[in-house]
Design a protein around this motif. Structure first.
Motif, PDB file in Angstrom:
ATOM      1  N   ASP A 170      27.027   8.875  33.618  1.00  0.00           N
ATOM      2  CA  ASP A 170      26.764   8.473  32.231  1.00  0.00           C
ATOM      3  C   ASP A 170      26.701   6.952  32.289  1.00  0.00           C
ATOM      4  OD1 ASP A 170      29.557   7.826  32.054  1.00  0.00           O
ATOM      5  OD2 ASP A 170      29.611   9.627  30.485  1.00  0.00           O
ATOM      6  N   ASP A 171      26.415   6.370  31.189  1.00  0.00           N
ATOM      7  CA  ASP A 171      26.462   4.841  31.142  1.00  0.00           C
ATOM      8  C   ASP A 171      27.938   4.230  31.377  1.00  0.00           C
ATOM      9  OD1 ASP A 171      23.808   4.395  30.669  1.00  0.00           O
ATOM     10  OD2 ASP A 171      24.024   4.826  28.583  1.00  0.00           O
ATOM     11  N   VAL A 172      29.051   5.003  30.961  1.00  0.00           N
ATOM     12  CA  VAL A 172      30.493   4.838  30.960  1.00  0.00           C
ATOM     13  C   VAL A 172      30.745   4.647  32.340  1.00  0.00           C
ATOM     14  CG1 VAL A 172      32.809   5.089  30.322  1.00  0.00           C
ATOM     15  CG2 VAL A 172      31.011   5.585  28.610  1.00  0.00           C
ATOM     16  N   LEU A 173      30.350   5.800  33.350  1.00  0.00           N
ATOM     17  CA  LEU A 173      30.769   5.579  34.427  1.00  0.00           C
ATOM     18  C   LEU A 173      29.964   4.573  35.257  1.00  0.00           C
ATOM     19  CD1 LEU A 173      32.265   6.784  36.979  1.00  0.00           C
ATOM     20  CD2 LEU A 173      30.387   8.579  37.268  1.00  0.00           C
ATOM     21  N   LEU A 174      28.633   4.389  34.876  1.00  0.00           N
ATOM     22  CA  LEU A 174      27.860   3.249  35.684  1.00  0.00           C
ATOM     23  C   LEU A 174      28.486   1.923  35.200  1.00  0.00           C
ATOM     24  CD1 LEU A 174      24.360   4.658  35.166  1.00  0.00           C
ATOM     25  CD2 LEU A 174      25.635   4.769  37.207  1.00  0.00           C
ATOM     26  N   ASN A 175      28.816   1.638  34.177  1.00  0.00           N
ATOM     27  CA  ASN A 175      29.587   0.456  33.882  1.00  0.00           C
ATOM     28  C   ASN A 175      30.628   0.149  34.769  1.00  0.00           C
ATOM     29  OD1 ASN A 175      27.350  -0.171  31.930  1.00  0.00           O
ATOM     30  ND2 ASN A 175      28.587   0.745  30.225  1.00  0.00           N
ATOM     31  N   GLU A 176      31.592   1.281  34.732  1.00  0.00           N
ATOM     32  CA  GLU A 176      32.732   1.147  35.336  1.00  0.00           C
ATOM     33  C   GLU A 176      32.645   0.719  37.131  1.00  0.00           C
ATOM     34  OE1 GLU A 176      35.438   4.588  37.231  1.00  0.00           O
ATOM     35  OE2 GLU A 176      35.439   4.712  34.949  1.00  0.00           O
ATOM     36  N   LYS A 177      31.198   1.307  37.512  1.00  0.00           N
ATOM     37  CA  LYS A 177      30.935   1.060  39.059  1.00  0.00           C
ATOM     38  C   LYS A 177      30.704  -0.233  38.868  1.00  0.00           C
ATOM     39  CE  LYS A 177      32.267   5.178  40.517  1.00  0.00           C
ATOM     40  NZ  LYS A 177      33.483   5.235  41.465  1.00  0.00           N
ATOM     41  N   GLU A 178      29.677  -0.546  38.177  1.00  0.00           N
ATOM     42  CA  GLU A 178      29.249  -1.998  37.980  1.00  0.00           C
ATOM     43  C   GLU A 178      30.404  -3.116  38.278  1.00  0.00           C
ATOM     44  OE1 GLU A 178      24.810  -2.312  36.133  1.00  0.00           O
ATOM     45  OE2 GLU A 178      26.492  -1.821  34.955  1.00  0.00           O
TER      46      GLU A 178
ATOM     47  N   LEU B   7      23.542  -3.140  38.424  1.00  0.00           N
ATOM     48  CA  LEU B   7      22.617  -2.041  38.856  1.00  0.00           C
ATOM     49  C   LEU B   7      21.270  -2.395  38.179  1.00  0.00           C
ATOM     50  CD1 LEU B   7      24.774   1.024  38.975  1.00  0.00           C
ATOM     51  CD2 LEU B   7      24.018  -0.398  41.024  1.00  0.00           C
ATOM     52  N   PRO B   8      20.023  -2.399  38.797  1.00  0.00           N
ATOM     53  CA  PRO B   8      18.748  -2.600  38.214  1.00  0.00           C
ATOM     54  C   PRO B   8      18.623  -1.194  37.019  1.00  0.00           C
ATOM     55  CG  PRO B   8      18.543  -2.675  40.509  1.00  0.00           C
ATOM     56  CD  PRO B   8      20.104  -2.168  40.424  1.00  0.00           C
ATOM     57  N   ASP B   9      17.778  -1.500  36.173  1.00  0.00           N
ATOM     58  CA  ASP B   9      17.824  -0.583  35.186  1.00  0.00           C
ATOM     59  C   ASP B   9      17.044   0.747  35.638  1.00  0.00           C
ATOM     60  OD1 ASP B   9      19.071  -1.986  33.107  1.00  0.00           O
ATOM     61  OD2 ASP B   9      17.168  -2.940  32.305  1.00  0.00           O
ATOM     62  N   GLU B  10      15.909   0.403  36.486  1.00  0.00           N
ATOM     63  CA  GLU B  10      15.133   1.571  36.978  1.00  0.00           C
ATOM     64  C   GLU B  10      16.302   2.494  37.891  1.00  0.00           C
ATOM     65  OE1 GLU B  10      13.975  -1.811  39.908  1.00  0.00           O
ATOM     66  OE2 GLU B  10      14.108  -1.774  37.742  1.00  0.00           O
ATOM     67  N   TYR B  11      17.195   1.862  38.687  1.00  0.00           N
ATOM     68  CA  TYR B  11      17.924   2.761  39.510  1.00  0.00           C
ATOM     69  C   TYR B  11      18.970   3.346  38.459  1.00  0.00           C
ATOM     70  CZ  TYR B  11      21.693   4.157  42.727  1.00  0.00           C
ATOM     71  OH  TYR B  11      22.231   4.934  43.341  1.00  0.00           O
ATOM     72  N   LYS B  12      19.388   2.687  37.360  1.00  0.00           N
ATOM     73  CA  LYS B  12      20.220   3.583  36.376  1.00  0.00           C
ATOM     74  C   LYS B  12      19.635   4.618  35.778  1.00  0.00           C
ATOM     75  CE  LYS B  12      22.873  -0.373  34.948  1.00  0.00           C
ATOM     76  NZ  LYS B  12      23.209  -1.441  33.561  1.00  0.00           N
ATOM     77  N   GLU B  13      18.363   4.549  35.713  1.00  0.00           N
ATOM     78  CA  GLU B  13      17.554   5.764  35.196  1.00  0.00           C
ATOM     79  C   GLU B  13      17.285   6.687  36.053  1.00  0.00           C
ATOM     80  OE1 GLU B  13      17.048   6.153  31.794  1.00  0.00           O
ATOM     81  OE2 GLU B  13      18.211   4.421  31.693  1.00  0.00           O
TER      82      GLU B  13
ATOM     83  N   GLU C  21      21.558 -11.319  40.822  1.00  0.00           N
ATOM     84  CA  GLU C  21      22.217 -10.346  40.814  1.00  0.00           C
ATOM     85  C   GLU C  21      21.583  -9.042  40.054  1.00  0.00           C
ATOM     86  OE1 GLU C  21      26.022 -10.604  38.129  1.00  0.00           O
ATOM     87  OE2 GLU C  21      25.996 -12.302  39.540  1.00  0.00           O
ATOM     88  N   THR C  22      20.522  -9.517  39.100  1.00  0.00           N
ATOM     89  CA  THR C  22      19.945  -8.529  38.677  1.00  0.00           C
ATOM     90  C   THR C  22      19.087  -7.733  39.108  1.00  0.00           C
ATOM     91  OG1 THR C  22      18.594  -9.843  37.227  1.00  0.00           O
ATOM     92  CG2 THR C  22      20.986  -9.395  36.330  1.00  0.00           C
ATOM     93  N   GLU C  23      18.335  -8.350  39.906  1.00  0.00           N
ATOM     94  CA  GLU C  23      17.033  -7.740  40.760  1.00  0.00           C
ATOM     95  C   GLU C  23      17.443  -7.794  42.266  1.00  0.00           C
ATOM     96  OE1 GLU C  23      14.714  -5.937  39.361  1.00  0.00           O
ATOM     97  OE2 GLU C  23      15.261  -6.284  37.589  1.00  0.00           O
ATOM     98  N   PRO C  24      17.967  -6.886  42.722  1.00  0.00           N
ATOM     99  CA  PRO C  24      18.358  -6.847  44.028  1.00  0.00           C
ATOM    100  C   PRO C  24      17.094  -6.410  44.924  1.00  0.00           C
ATOM    101  CG  PRO C  24      19.213  -4.761  43.290  1.00  0.00           C
ATOM    102  CD  PRO C  24      18.874  -5.771  42.335  1.00  0.00           C
ATOM    103  N   SER C  25      16.769  -6.849  46.081  1.00  0.00           N
ATOM    104  CA  SER C  25      15.809  -5.892  47.131  1.00  0.00           C
ATOM    105  C   SER C  25      16.324  -4.915  47.548  1.00  0.00           C
ATOM    106  CB  SER C  25      15.195  -7.209  48.037  1.00  0.00           C
ATOM    107  OG  SER C  25      16.443  -7.648  48.952  1.00  0.00           O
TER     108      SER C  25
ATOM    109  N   SER D 100      12.104  -4.316  44.951  1.00  0.00           N
ATOM    110  CA  SER D 100      12.878  -3.688  43.983  1.00  0.00           C
ATOM    111  C   SER D 100      13.028  -1.982  44.354  1.00  0.00           C
ATOM    112  CB  SER D 100      11.978  -3.789  42.474  1.00  0.00           C
ATOM    113  OG  SER D 100      10.701  -2.905  42.557  1.00  0.00           O
ATOM    114  N   PHE D 101      13.781  -1.458  43.423  1.00  0.00           N
ATOM    115  CA  PHE D 101      13.994   0.064  43.766  1.00  0.00           C
ATOM    116  C   PHE D 101      12.807   0.651  43.291  1.00  0.00           C
ATOM    117  CE2 PHE D 101      15.603   4.191  42.420  1.00  0.00           C
ATOM    118  CZ  PHE D 101      16.012   4.471  43.634  1.00  0.00           C
ATOM    119  N   ASP D 102      12.196   0.429  42.217  1.00  0.00           N
ATOM    120  CA  ASP D 102      11.021   1.048  41.763  1.00  0.00           C
ATOM    121  C   ASP D 102       9.868   0.790  42.792  1.00  0.00           C
ATOM    122  OD1 ASP D 102      10.635   2.590  39.597  1.00  0.00           O
ATOM    123  OD2 ASP D 102       9.519   0.847  38.579  1.00  0.00           O
TER     124      ASP D 102
END
Length: 158
Positions: free
Chosen positions: A14-22, A29-35, A122-126, A148-150
């Motif tokens: 969930d968003d809480v765990l993803l924020n913790e990892k970030e 993490l890119p938004d498309e990767y999080k989704e 840092e927001t858009e990694p290749s 991008s991840f997408d």
């Protein structure tokens, strides 16, 4: 994206765990990767092949993001566990605080698909392929795959 039956690893992050990892990895993490990870955590894709560096690669499975407890067999697919195992082979500066390469998928034969934070904001990694045979401590060898991840997901074929 279509994934092979019963390959998703639960619970989904969930968003809480993803924020913790970030925060732990000191990246965004890119938004498309999080989704993607919130839907297909650790899954094996049906379309699993892509070309990179004049070579065809196949994804065994995407890595997962879990709260690691040491009690589950599938925790070795967790990104944090894999980062620890690869240790200094995925960094070029031993004094770096944060993440340069974040493994997100394991390929057949021991290589990994990584989000590459080295040469971009840092927001858009290749996306790159990390080569395990050619890499050594503080000298990761990677091959650019996509911007991008997408874009990477759109490269996958059967």
């Amino acid at each position: 994206m279509e994934v092979k039956d019963e390959t998703i690893i639960y619970p989904l992050p969930d968003d809480v765990l993803l924020n913790e990892k970030e925060n732990k990895w000191r990246i965004k993490l890119p938004d498309e990767y999080k989704e993607f990870i919130k839907k297909f955590n650790g899954a094996s894709p049906v379309k699993d092949s892509f070309m990179c560096n004049n070579h065809s690669y196949a994804i065994d499975r995407f890595l997962s993001i879990l709260k690691v407890t040491g009690e589950r067999d599938d925790e070795f697919y967790d990104i944090g566990v894999v980062r620890t195992q690869l240790d200094e082979r995925i960094v070029s500066d031993e004094n770096l605080v944060g993440t340069e390469l974040l493994p997100v998928a394991v390929l057949f034969a021991g290589d990994f698909v990584c989000l590459d934070y080295r040469n971009t904001d840092e927001t858009e990694p290749s996306v790159c392929v990390w080569n395990h045979e050619e890499s050594s401590d503080l000298d990761p060898v990677t091959y650019f795959t996509s911007n991008s991840f997408d874009e990477f997901l759109n490269m996958l074929t059967e």
